[in-house]
Write a protein that holds these residues in place. Structure first.
Motif, PDB file in Angstrom:
ATOM      1  N   GLY B  83       0.806  -1.209   0.000  1.00  0.00           N
ATOM      2  CA  GLY B  83       0.000   0.000   0.000  1.00  0.00           C
ATOM      3  C   GLY B  83       0.841   1.263   0.000  1.00  0.00           C
ATOM      4  O   GLY B  83       2.062   1.211   0.174  1.00  0.00           O
ATOM      5  N   ALA B  84       0.163   2.389  -0.207  1.00  0.00           N
ATOM      6  CA  ALA B  84       0.859   3.664  -0.355  1.00  0.00           C
ATOM      7  C   ALA B  84       1.667   4.019   0.890  1.00  0.00           C
ATOM      8  O   ALA B  84       2.758   4.584   0.785  1.00  0.00           O
ATOM      9  CB  ALA B  84      -0.149   4.770  -0.651  1.00  0.00           C
ATOM     10  N   ARG B  85       1.143   3.662   2.084  1.00  0.00           N
ATOM     11  CA  ARG B  85       1.823   4.093   3.307  1.00  0.00           C
ATOM     12  C   ARG B  85       3.155   3.359   3.493  1.00  0.00           C
ATOM     13  O   ARG B  85       4.179   3.974   3.756  1.00  0.00           O
ATOM     14  CB  ARG B  85       0.902   3.858   4.505  1.00  0.00           C
ATOM     15  CG  ARG B  85       1.155   4.892   5.579  1.00  0.00           C
ATOM     16  CD  ARG B  85       0.229   4.708   6.747  1.00  0.00           C
ATOM     17  NE  ARG B  85      -1.111   5.199   6.507  1.00  0.00           N
ATOM     18  CZ  ARG B  85      -2.118   5.013   7.364  1.00  0.00           C
ATOM     19  NH1 ARG B  85      -1.925   4.331   8.479  1.00  0.00           N
ATOM     20  NH2 ARG B  85      -3.308   5.505   7.118  1.00  0.00           N
ATOM     21  N   THR B  86       3.132   2.032   3.335  1.00  0.00           N
ATOM     22  CA  THR B  86       4.371   1.261   3.444  1.00  0.00           C
ATOM     23  C   THR B  86       5.385   1.742   2.417  1.00  0.00           C
ATOM     24  O   THR B  86       6.569   1.898   2.698  1.00  0.00           O
ATOM     25  CB  THR B  86       4.089  -0.240   3.195  1.00  0.00           C
ATOM     26  OG1 THR B  86       2.899  -0.589   3.877  1.00  0.00           O
ATOM     27  CG2 THR B  86       5.231  -1.096   3.670  1.00  0.00           C
ATOM     28  N   ALA B  88       5.618   4.697   1.017  1.00  0.00           N
ATOM     29  CA  ALA B  88       6.159   6.010   1.359  1.00  0.00           C
ATOM     30  C   ALA B  88       7.237   5.894   2.436  1.00  0.00           C
ATOM     31  O   ALA B  88       8.285   6.538   2.369  1.00  0.00           O
ATOM     32  CB  ALA B  88       5.042   6.940   1.824  1.00  0.00           C
ATOM     33  N   LEU B  89       6.976   5.015   3.434  1.00  0.00           N
ATOM     34  CA  LEU B  89       7.942   4.805   4.511  1.00  0.00           C
ATOM     35  C   LEU B  89       9.254   4.268   3.938  1.00  0.00           C
ATOM     36  O   LEU B  89      10.344   4.770   4.236  1.00  0.00           O
ATOM     37  CB  LEU B  89       7.371   3.838   5.548  1.00  0.00           C
ATOM     38  CG  LEU B  89       8.294   3.502   6.715  1.00  0.00           C
ATOM     39  CD1 LEU B  89       8.483   4.721   7.602  1.00  0.00           C
ATOM     40  CD2 LEU B  89       7.745   2.335   7.523  1.00  0.00           C
ATOM     41  N   PHE B  90       9.126   3.241   3.060  1.00  0.00           N
ATOM     42  CA  PHE B  90      10.309   2.657   2.435  1.00  0.00           C
ATOM     43  C   PHE B  90      11.063   3.692   1.614  1.00  0.00           C
ATOM     44  O   PHE B  90      12.283   3.804   1.683  1.00  0.00           O
ATOM     45  CB  PHE B  90       9.887   1.486   1.533  1.00  0.00           C
ATOM     46  CG  PHE B  90      10.353   0.163   2.045  1.00  0.00           C
ATOM     47  CD1 PHE B  90      11.603  -0.319   1.700  1.00  0.00           C
ATOM     48  CD2 PHE B  90       9.561  -0.588   2.876  1.00  0.00           C
ATOM     49  CE1 PHE B  90      12.051  -1.518   2.178  1.00  0.00           C
ATOM     50  CE2 PHE B  90       9.994  -1.805   3.365  1.00  0.00           C
ATOM     51  CZ  PHE B  90      11.241  -2.279   3.016  1.00  0.00           C
ATOM     52  N   ASP B  91      10.310   4.444   0.806  1.00  0.00           N
ATOM     53  CA  ASP B  91      10.941   5.453  -0.050  1.00  0.00           C
ATOM     54  C   ASP B  91      11.709   6.469   0.775  1.00  0.00           C
ATOM     55  O   ASP B  91      12.802   6.895   0.408  1.00  0.00           O
ATOM     56  CB  ASP B  91       9.886   6.148  -0.926  1.00  0.00           C
ATOM     57  CG  ASP B  91       9.490   5.280  -2.103  1.00  0.00           C
ATOM     58  OD1 ASP B  91      10.215   4.305  -2.368  1.00  0.00           O
ATOM     59  OD2 ASP B  91       8.460   5.572  -2.739  1.00  0.00           O
ATOM     60  N   ALA B  92      11.115   6.868   1.926  1.00  0.00           N
ATOM     61  CA  ALA B  92      11.784   7.852   2.781  1.00  0.00           C
ATOM     62  C   ALA B  92      13.099   7.288   3.308  1.00  0.00           C
ATOM     63  O   ALA B  92      14.139   7.961   3.282  1.00  0.00           O
ATOM     64  CB  ALA B  92      10.875   8.253   3.937  1.00  0.00           C
ATOM     65  N   LEU B  93      13.065   6.017   3.766  1.00  0.00           N
ATOM     66  CA  LEU B  93      14.287   5.401   4.305  1.00  0.00           C
ATOM     67  C   LEU B  93      15.345   5.223   3.218  1.00  0.00           C
ATOM     68  O   LEU B  93      16.529   5.473   3.431  1.00  0.00           O
ATOM     69  CB  LEU B  93      13.969   4.055   4.955  1.00  0.00           C
ATOM     70  CG  LEU B  93      13.282   4.135   6.322  1.00  0.00           C
ATOM     71  CD1 LEU B  93      12.904   2.752   6.817  1.00  0.00           C
ATOM     72  CD2 LEU B  93      14.205   4.814   7.340  1.00  0.00           C
ATOM     73  N   LEU B  94      14.898   4.798   2.026  1.00  0.00           N
ATOM     74  CA  LEU B  94      15.848   4.612   0.924  1.00  0.00           C
ATOM     75  C   LEU B  94      16.451   5.947   0.516  1.00  0.00           C
ATOM     76  O   LEU B  94      17.653   6.054   0.260  1.00  0.00           O
ATOM     77  CB  LEU B  94      15.148   3.964  -0.280  1.00  0.00           C
ATOM     78  CG  LEU B  94      14.686   2.518  -0.083  1.00  0.00           C
ATOM     79  CD1 LEU B  94      13.780   2.077  -1.224  1.00  0.00           C
ATOM     80  CD2 LEU B  94      15.890   1.586   0.012  1.00  0.00           C
TER      81      LEU B  94
END
Lengths: 287, 270
Positions: B83-86, B88-94
Motif C-alpha cells: 500500500g501507499a503508506r508502506t 512512502a515509509l520505504f521510499d523515505a528510508l531509501l
C-alpha cells in the motif's frame, strides 16, 4: 481465496524483509545510537559514558570554524557549480547536435562515477609546487601559493560536483516545450527576455534540485578540504573524523553529526518549499 | 557558448589525462616528462601492501554489490505489491540512505556496531565451551554492510524505475495463458528488469570500490585500496600513486560505461 491472499502477503513480506532489516540495522539503529550518544559524556579514556546532558550541544561553538567554513563554502561552491553548469546544460539540451547529445551527456556522467579521491588527487598534483606554480615561476611569477587555500577547495568542489549539477538542469531544459520559445519570439520578445522569461523560468525546478543536492553533499564533504585545503580549510566532516578517530570524543562528535543531519534536513525542506512555489507559479503562468 | 562548453570538458578531463600521462613517466619527478616507462606499474603491482588492499577492495565491492543487487531487486519487486503508506515509509528510508552524508553513515555505523559488539562478545564468550570464543569486530562485514546500504537503495530505485515502465499487458497475457506466477516472473518480468539489475550491480560495485569515507570509519584493521591510497597521498605524491590512480580510473570508467550500456538496453537480447 483466503489462502492465496495469505500467500501473496507472505511473498511480499519475504521480498521486503532483507531490505527492511538492512535499513533498520544499518540506518535507523545507528542513527538512534548517535542520538543517544550526543546527550552522553566522554569517558575519561575516550569513548562514551551514559548521561543525560545537553553539554555537547552547548559546546558546538568550540568547532565554530568548521561550521563557518562549511556554511560559507558549501553554498558558494554550489553557486559556482551552478554558474558553470547552466551554460553546459543549456548547450547540451537545446543547442548540441542530436546524435552528439547522449555521448556528451555520458562524458559528463562518467567522471562523477569515478573515484573522487583519485580525481581530487589529480588537482593536488596540478596546484601543488611542481604543477602550475612551477610553470608560473618560468614566466617570472614566483611564490604563488595555490594549494591549501579556500580557492583550491572551491575549485575542487566545482570539479567534483559539476556533473551532479548539470544533470537535473539538463533534464528540465530537455523537457521544455520548444513551441513556447517560438511563441515568445513570435510575440516580439527579444532573445534575452525569452531566455529570462521562459527558458530560465521553466528550468528553475531543475536548478533547485541540483543546487540542494550539491549543497547537501557538500555539507558532509571531507576529502576535498583535506586534500586541497591541507588542514587549513576545515569542514564539519574534518571535525567529525578528528573527533571520532583521533581525540575519541564520541559524544561531542555525535552532537555535531546530529546537527549536520538537522541542517541538511532544513536545507531539503527549504529547497522543497521553493520548488513547490516555483512549479505552482509555473502552473498559473501557463493557464 | 560552444567555446565555454569545450573549456568545461577540458576542465573535467585535463586532470585525469595528466595523471594517466605521468603514470608512464620514466623519471621520479612529477613536473617534467623524461620518457616513457611502465616501471611505476611494476613497482605498484609488486608492493605487497597495495596488492593486499586491492584484493580486499575487490572482495568487499563484489560481495556488497551482489547483496545489494539481490536485496534491492527483491525490495523493488515487493514495493510493487504494498500500500501507499508502506511504500512512502520505504521510499523515505531509501532516500535517507542516499542523501545522508557518508561521514554520518560511517560514524553512526561505527558507534552502533562497537556498542553492539560490547554486548554480544561477552555473551558469546560466556556460551563458548573453550577459551577461544569467536569475537565480532569491525572488518570486512561492517564495510560490506555499510557500503551495501547506499548500493541497495540505488538498486531499488533503478529497478523500481524499470518496473514502472514495464509492459503490464505481457504480464496479464502470460497469466491469461495459465502460466504460474513463477513462470511469468521468470520469462516475462526478469528478462525485462535484468539490464537494470546488472547496471545497479555495476554502479554498486564502482561505488564500493571507490568509497573512502565510510570505509575509513568502519574498516577496523582492514585496509581498502582508497584507504591505502589516501594514506600514501598524505605521505607525499609519488609516480606510483599515478599508476594506481590510472588503473582505478580505467576500471571505473569501464564499469560505468558497461552500466550505462545496460541501462540503455530497451529489450533483452534474444
Amino acid at each position: 481465496m483466503r489462502r492465496s491472499l495469505f500467500r501473496k502477503n507472505l511473498v511480499t513480506a519475504l521480498l521486503l524483509a532483507p531490505a527492511a532489516l538492512w535499513l533498520v540495522i544499518f540506518l535507523v539503529l545507528p542513527f538512534v545510537a548517535i542520538a543517544i550518544f550526543s546527550v552522553g559524556e566522554r569517558a575519561p579514556e575516550g569513548g562514551y559514558q551514559a548521561a543525560l546532558t545537553f553539554a555537547q550541544y552547548a559546546n558546538l561553538p568550540a568547532r565554530a570554524t568548521a561550521f563557518w567554513n562549511t556554511m560559507v563554502l558549501a553554498p558558494i561552491g554550489a553557486l559556482a557549480c551552478l554558474l558553470v553548469a547552466y551554460p553546459v546544460a543549456y548547450y547540451l539540451a537545446l543547442r548540441a547536435p542530436h546524435r552528439w547529445r547522449l555521448i556528451l551527456l555520458a562524458m559528463i556522467v562518467i567522471p562523477f562515477w569515478t573515484s573522487l579521491l583519485m580525481r581530487t588527487y589529480a588537482w593536488m598534483y596540478i596546484l601543488g609546487g611542481r604543477g602550475i606554480p612551477a610553470l608560473l615561476a618560468y614566466v617570472g611569477i614566483e611564490d604563488l601559493r595555490l594549494i591549501n587555500t579556500p580557492g583550491a577547495v572551491l575549485l575542487g568542489i566545482v570539479y567534483g560536483y559539476l556533473p551532479l549539477m548539470i544533470l537535473p538542469i539538463y533534464v528540465s531544459l530537455e523537457r521544455l516545450d520548444r513551441r513556447l520559445l517560438e511563441a515568445s519570439a513570435d510575440l516580439g520578445a527579444t532573445p534575452l527576455s525569452t531566455f529570462l522569461g521562459v527558458t530560465l523560468r521553466l528550468s528553475l525546478p531543475g536548478v533547485m534540485t541540483g543546487f540542494s543536492l550539491v549543497m547537501i553533499l557538500l555539507l558532509g564533504e571531507y576529502l576535498i578540504p583535506t586534500l586541497l585545503g591541507g588542514g587549513k580549510v576545515f569542514f564539519i566532516g574534518n571535525a567529525l573524523v578528528d573527533l571520532f578517530l583521533q581525540s575519541r570524543n564520541w559524544p561531542f562528535g555525535s552532537a555535531i553529526a546530529i546537527t549536520l543531519v538537522l541542517v541538511s534536513v532544513v536545507v531539503l525542506i527549504v529547497a522543497n518549499r521553493i520548488s513547490t512555489r516555483l512549479s505552482g507559479a509555473r502552473r498559473v503562468d501557463l493557464i | 557558448m560552444r567555446v565555454f562548453v569545450v573549456a568545461v570538458f577540458a576542465f573535467l578531463y585535463l586532470p585525469i589525462v595528466l595523471v594517466v600521462l605521468f603514470s608512464f613517466n620514466a623519471g621520479h619527478h612529477a613536473s617534467e616528462f623524461t620518457g616513457f616507462s611502465v616501471q611505476w606499474y611494476g613497482k605498484a603491482l609488486s608492493n605487497p601492501f597495495l596488492v593486499e588492499a586491492l584484493k580486499n577492495s575487490l572482495f568487499i565491492a563484489t560481495t556488497s554489490a551482489l547483496l545489494a543487487a539481490f536485496c534491492g531487486t527483491a525490495a523493488a519487486l515487493g514495493l510493487q505489491r504494498v500500500g501507499a503508506r508502506t511504500r512512502a515509509l520505504f521510499d523515505a528510508l531509501l532516500g535517507a540512505a542516499i542523501v545522508v552524508p557518508g561521514v554520518v553513515i560511517g560514524i553512526s555505523t561505527l558507534v552502533a556496531l562497537v556498542q553492539l559488539f560490547a554486548v554480544v562478545n561477552p555473551f558469546l564468550a560466556s556460551l563458548w565451551p573453550t577459551d577461544q570464543p569467536p569475537k565480532l569486530a569491525l572488518g570486512y562485514g561492517s564495510i560490506i554492510a555499510a557500503h551495501g546500504l547506499f548500493s541497495m537503495a540505488l538498486v531499488t530505485m533503478i529497478v523500481g524505475t524499470r518496473l514502472a515502465s514495464l509492459d503490464r499487458n505481457l504480464v496479464e497475457a502470460s497469466s491469461d495463458l495459465y502460466a504460474t506466477p513463477l513462470t511469468t516472473f521468470r520469462s516475462i518480468v526478469l528478462p525485462q528488469i535484468m539490464p537494470a539489475v546488472i547496471a545497479g550491480f555495476l554502479l554498486a560495485f564502482t561505488f564500493s570500490f571507490d568509497d573512502f569515507i565510510i570505509a575509513f570509519f568502519v574498516a577496523g584493521a582492514q585496509t581498502t585500496l582508497p584507504i591505502y591510497v589516501f594514506a600514501s597521498i598524505r605521505r607525499g605524491v609519488t609516480p606510483e600513486i599515478n599508476a594506481i590512480a590510472t588503473i582505478v580510473l580505467c576500471a571505473s570508467v569501464l564499469l560505468v560505461l558497461l552500466a550505462q550500456w545496460q541501462l540503455g538496453r530497451r529489450k533483452p537480447s534474444p
